[in-house]
Design a protein around this motif. Structure first.
Motif: not given
Length: 181
Positions: A82-103
């Motif tokens: 369900k979550l992978r279909m939500n653009d805001d969720v995917i953008a948030m994951i990318k934001d954490f990755d771009n900030a090099d924060k633990p995921i």
């Protein structure tokens, strides 16, 4: 100020994969915030039937990566699908990755890492049925209780929760402190 972890989940999350790491984080003095695509409560899946509801603290539209030290993604089949279909969720994951924060993603949750396009060239693990997707996304898939590669922490299933939690807590405690501007 205590460290904070954003936990993104929705209905169908694997009960133990949200509740046990959350409790382990809190026992380590780390604040957790449950974030979902809708407010109210989300209902977990507990092995072979619906589990207990969990209160949603904030919706995805109300949060920002900058207010958190790490991101945790519990599995379950329904939840990440369900979550992978939500653009805001995917953008948030990318934001954490771009900030090099633990995921940290466990079980089926690495599907979200595939959707966010952050798996290529990284060592990851997951539930067996997700591994082909990880390979197709360019990941190096291993079968071990926890795989850490840069800021990504992945695990296979509920049996791996102790190692998963330990790796996430360690990553948060050892995170780089940003320099003051």
């Amino acid at each position: 100020m205590p460290k904070r972890v954003m936990i993104i989940a929705t209905d169908g999350f694997e009960q133990s994969e949200l509740e046990k790491p959350k409790a382990n984080l809190e026992a380590a003095g780390i604040e957790t915030v449950v974030v979902s695509i809708d407010d109210g409560e989300i209902k977990g899946w507990d092995e072979d039937d619906w589990g207990s509801p969990v209160k949603v603290d904030m919706t995805i539209e109300e949060v920002s990566e900058g207010d958190y030290d790490a991101l945790m993604l519990p599995g379950g089949q329904m939840n990440p699908d369900k979550l992978r279909m939500n653009d805001d969720v995917i953008a948030m994951i990318k934001d954490f990755d771009n900030a090099d924060k633990p995921i940290a993603a466990i079980c089926h949750a690495p599907w979200l890492l595939v959707e966010a396009g952050i798996v290529e060239g990284r060592t990851v693990t997951s539930w067996p049925s997700v591994r082909t997707d990880l390979e197709n996304a360019g990941g190096k898939v291993v079968d071990q209780e926890v795989a850490c590669d840069g800021n990504l922490i992945t695990s296979r299933n509920p049996d791996d929760i102790p190692a998963f939690s330990k790796a996430l807590i360690s990553a948060i405690e050892n995170a780089k402190v940003p320099e003051e501007a």
